[in-house]
Design an enzyme around this catalytic site. Structure first.
Site, short mmCIF file in Angstrom:
data_model
loop_
_atom_site.label_atom_id
_atom_site.label_comp_id
_atom_site.label_asym_id
_atom_site.label_seq_id
_atom_site.Cartn_x
_atom_site.Cartn_y
_atom_site.Cartn_z
CG HIS A 10 -1.79 -1.33 1.17
ND1 HIS A 10 -2.87 -1.54 0.35
CD2 HIS A 10 -1.62 -2.49 1.86
CE1 HIS A 10 -3.36 -2.75 0.54
NE2 HIS A 10 -2.60 -3.36 1.44
CD GLU A 24 -2.10 -3.70 4.78
OE1 GLU A 24 -1.54 -4.72 4.30
OE2 GLU A 24 -3.29 -3.41 4.56
CG HIS A 78 0.53 -6.93 2.17
ND1 HIS A 78 -0.30 -6.01 1.56
CD2 HIS A 78 1.46 -7.28 1.25
CE1 HIS A 78 0.11 -5.83 0.31
NE2 HIS A 78 1.18 -6.58 0.10
CD GLU A 142 -1.99 -10.12 4.35
OE1 GLU A 142 -1.92 -9.25 5.25
OE2 GLU A 142 -2.53 -9.91 3.25
#
Length: 245
Positions: A10, A24, A78, A142
């Site tokens: 992101h 995030e 992430h 993640e």
């Protein structure tokens, strides 16, 4: 020379998942910069970043950056969301090389060692663009759930983020057979800080001390299974202590 492409998920107008006062995009950049700094302590490593500040980069461009650099490995970091908890890793769900699977196994394992106590959600596969469009072995991690209060408490700790980065680097170093630079080898191996205790861990500590003081238990074996017979004995000791008062 091993070329490692580091991708902070992101950025810019794309904040990614949000929750508990966290974004995030900021967490991923923090972790990736820590990974890059730790990797710089190894010989023969070239690091390529898809972003080093708060900017938006298209998914296809992230993969293109790694492809143009002819990277040997692509890592995308992430933070999860969806009210779950724990860590999981992904490789592409199409045709992947045996080395991709081997790298996932090694890196996933080292991360779990570094963040002991965090739930292992497993090694998975998915059709993510950065995994599909990269030409080299690629892994997406993640790292906990931003919308889970307990996970978020860990993600707010710089110490914990360093542990996350350390796990990634240990895995990469092991997967590619990297060696520390001579000056680093002469120094004492850095000691990983102990994971911060959660409210649950602190409650268990207090319970153990109470039971120990009252002669119900003598050793802290919280990670070991317990039989019904052992439960009966502990309850009996506790009842005896209460009746004697």
């Amino acid at each position: 020379m091993v070329k490692i492409a580091l991708d902070a998920g992101h950025g810019g107008t794309d904040s990614g998942a949000v929750g508990n006062g966290l974004q995030e995009k900021n967490l991923t950049l923090n972790i990736v910069k820590k990974i890059g700094g730790l990797l710089a302590e190894y010989e023969g490593v070239s690091i390529i970043y898809t972003r080093t500040d708060d900017r938006f980069v298209e998914l296809s461009e992230r993969a293109a950056i790694a492809n143009r650099a002819d990277a040997d490995f692509f890592l995308s970091v992430h933070i999860n969301a969806g009210s779950g908890t724990g860590f999981e890793s992904y490789v592409y769900n199409g045709n992947v090389s045996p080395s991709t699977i081997a790298y996932q196994n090694t890196i996933h394992s080292e991360i779990m060692k570094a963040i002991a106590g965090v739930q292992d959600r497993g090694k998975k596969r998915a059709n993510y663009a950065v995994l599909r469009e990269t030409k080299m072995p690629a892994l997406l991690t993640e790292n906990l759930f931003i919308d889970n209060a307990n996970d978020a408490a860990k993600l707010k700790s710089e110490q914990f983020l360093l542990q996350v980065a350390h796990g990634h680097v240990e895995g990469i170093a092991k997967a590619f057979g990297l060696k520390r630079k001579a000056t680093q080898q002469k120094q004492e191996e850095p000691k990983m800080p102990a994971p911060e205790k959660t409210a649950y861990d602190k409650a268990v500590d207090a319970a153990f001390e109470f039971l120990k003081q009252h002669g119900v238990v003598t050793q802290d074996r919280r990670e070991e299974p317990v039989t019904r017979a052992q439960v009966f004995l502990m309850l009996h000791r506790l009842a005896q202590n209460m009746l004697q008062k």
